[in-house]
Design an enzyme around this catalytic site. Structure first.
Site, PDB file in Angstrom:
ATOM      1  N   ARG A 168     -16.860  11.918  57.113  1.00  0.00           N
ATOM      2  CA  ARG A 168     -16.799  13.178  57.359  1.00  0.00           C
ATOM      3  C   ARG A 168     -16.996  13.437  58.690  1.00  0.00           C
ATOM      4  NH1 ARG A 168     -18.801  16.098  52.739  1.00  0.00           N
ATOM      5  NH2 ARG A 168     -19.719  14.847  51.209  1.00  0.00           N
ATOM      6  N   LYS A 205     -15.265   6.130  39.829  1.00  0.00           N
ATOM      7  CA  LYS A 205     -14.488   7.273  40.193  1.00  0.00           C
ATOM      8  C   LYS A 205     -13.389   6.750  40.897  1.00  0.00           C
ATOM      9  CE  LYS A 205     -17.008  10.724  41.789  1.00  0.00           C
ATOM     10  NZ  LYS A 205     -17.848  11.306  42.536  1.00  0.00           N
ATOM     11  N   THR A 251     -11.971  17.294  38.610  1.00  0.00           N
ATOM     12  CA  THR A 251     -11.647  18.085  39.573  1.00  0.00           C
ATOM     13  C   THR A 251     -10.558  19.441  39.325  1.00  0.00           C
ATOM     14  OG1 THR A 251     -11.938  15.891  40.629  1.00  0.00           O
ATOM     15  CG2 THR A 251     -11.149  17.950  42.181  1.00  0.00           C
ATOM     16  N   ARG A 299     -23.602  16.343  34.422  1.00  0.00           N
ATOM     17  CA  ARG A 299     -23.745  15.474  35.574  1.00  0.00           C
ATOM     18  C   ARG A 299     -24.494  16.174  36.689  1.00  0.00           C
ATOM     19  NH1 ARG A 299     -19.957  17.259  39.853  1.00  0.00           N
ATOM     20  NH2 ARG A 299     -19.461  15.347  41.513  1.00  0.00           N
TER      21      ARG A 299
END
Length: 480
Positions: free
Chosen positions: A74, A221, A281, A33
């Site tokens: 963020r 995802k 994860t 990845r």
């Protein structure tokens, strides 16, 4: 028997160190990845080249998945890079008008400027993967006033999640669109789409890939709470070649307690719709700084394998961890042991359904026959890899060898559970193709004399979806 569950690892500074990439690829990595959230185009392309060169030198295949960053929801930065301590009961302001480098112990800027228009009084905001929890008390102009309900240390540019989901940020950013061009240049096998909320996000990504001349498959995802709605998730799954159960952001949005059930549901949905599924994860999170995993992590990986995931993923464990090779070896050993459990070999896939396509019918028939006559190997001659992925949806202990002379097909097959890519020229006289298949299986140590092999193929070469024949062969027979 070869390991069936695939191992996907993330490349980064740790794998750039001399000799590390070679060792971890040799330890059993199937797919790498590239994380577009970090690094430059040059770094990405150099890493892909290093992987391709190793695979070619070792006469094997390693897939490449390039992961789009997605929207930046963020906080901004604090003055002079300071870290602040937030305590329960503190008032704290998220201010869209504040300079991006002027954060302090009372307030901080936000990169996602639309946030004040999308939250309401009483909403819960989670910062830094849920480590810090804020409750919205009021909204005035571009300022979100909150009270800290779970404190901690906060530093620059940590992520923001809205408990329950609902933020409208587009899945594809301008950066993502530029990164798709890099993925095309790298000839990526897969592109991972971050934060999709509908099948439209996937359709747009596929269109951009096509315009860039890239045939990479889209892995969606699953990270947002709203993507879990039944008709939405089915649309996303059907538009994608596969999904990733991205448990970080998803867990923050829906609450960690809901994650196990949703993981099992998503794996089942993907497999029942003939799609790939990756579980990701914090699978071996402790191995970022420890040479051994916790027992809870071992259980986590094994449960994903038993549920039928195609691949298990390592992130920081290999990208920046101290023990990347140990992490890969641990993942390999846990997968192997989990696959020995009879549960991993039981399948009820499509028992009560009719088949739509001839090649699908052959694939299902071959798996049924193989499981009932004790075949050693199933070999499928394939143009697109579709027959192989159909076969791989049925849990079994029998290796599926996908044979093709299309390298792109073989590289994509690196992500299919139980499927082993193998180069074989199909441009042979059909009287010779059976012998060529058996010889190639013998060279790969898949079979011995007397073993039963099931072979599927099509009447015509160069025809995707043309598989219409199944033949049962015995290794060592004078005639095939």
């Amino acid at each position: 028997m070869p390991r069936r569950t695939k191992i996907l690892i993330t490349l980064g500074p740790a794998t750039d160190k001399e000799g590390v990439l070679t060792r971890i690829l040799g330890a059993g990595v199937n797919v790498v990845r590239i994380n577009f959230s970090h690094g430059s185009e040059e770094e990405h392309l150099n890493r892909v080249k290093a992987v391709r060169d190793w695979a070619q030198a070792n006469q094997t295949y390693v897939g490449v998945l390039m992961d789009l960053q997605g929207p930046k929801i963020r906080i901004a930065a604090f003055k002079d890079g300071m870290k602040i301590q937030l305590s329960n009961g503190d008032a704290f302001v998220l201010d869209a008008d504040l300079d991006e480098n002027s954060g302090n112990k009372h307030s901080v800027g936000i990169a996602y400027k639309k946030l004040p228009q999308e939250v309401q009084i009483g909403n819960v905001l989670l910062l830094d993967d849920g480590k810090i929890v804020l409750e919205v008390t009021s909204i005035k102009d571009n300022k979100i006033n909150t009270i800290v309900t779970q404190g901690g240390i906060l530093s620059d540019k940590k992520g923001i999640n809205l408990r329950g989901g609902g933020l409208s940020a587009n899945a594809l950013t301008e950066k993502d669109k530029k990164d798709i061009l890099i993925a095309a240049k790298a000839k990526a096998d897969y592109v991972a789409l971050s934060f999709p909320v509908s099948g439209d996000d996937v359709r747009e990504t596929k269109q951009l890939l096509e315009q860039a001349g890239c045939n990479a498959g889209v892995i969606s995802k699953i990270e947002r709470a709203e993507s879990l709605v039944e008709d939405v998730i089915l649309d996303i799954i059907k538009e994608s070649v596969g999904i990733m159960v991205a448990r970080g952001d998803l867990g923050v949005e829906i609450g960690d307690a809901q994650l196990p059930a949703q993981q099992k549901r998503l794996i089942k949905l993907a497999r029942s719709n003939n799609r790939i599924v990756i579980t990701a994860t914090q699978m071996l999170e402790s191995m970022i700084i420890s040479p051994t995993p916790t027992r809870a992590e071992v259980f986590d990986v094994a449960n994903a394998v038993l549920d039928g995931t195609d691949a298990v993923m390592l992130s920081a464990e290999t990208a920046v961890g101290d023990f990347p090779e140990n992490a890969v070896k641990t993942m390999h050993d846990v997968c192997i042991e989990a696959e020995k459990n009879p549960i991993a070999k039981i399948s009820h896939h499509r028992l009560d359904e009719t088949f739509t396509y001839i090649d699908e019918t052959i694939a299902m028939s071959a798996m049924y026959a193989a499981n009932h006559i004790g075949a050693r190997v199933i070999a499928t001659l394939t143009e697109s890899g579709k027959t192989a992925i159909w076969m791989s949806r049925i849990s079994s202990g029998i290796p599926i060898v996908a044979m093709s002379d299309k390298v792109s097909t073989l590289q994509k097959a690196t992500l299919y559970r139980g499927v082993h890519p193998c180069f074989l020229s199909t441009r042979k006289d059909w009287a010779e193709i059976n012998k060529a298949v058996i010889k190639r299986l013998q060279v790969g140590d898949f079979v011995d004399d007397g073993d039963t092999v099931i072979l599927t193929k099509g009447t015509y070469t160069d025809k995707s979806g043309g598989t219409n024949l199944m033949k049962i062969l015995t290794v060592g027979d004078l005639e095939y």
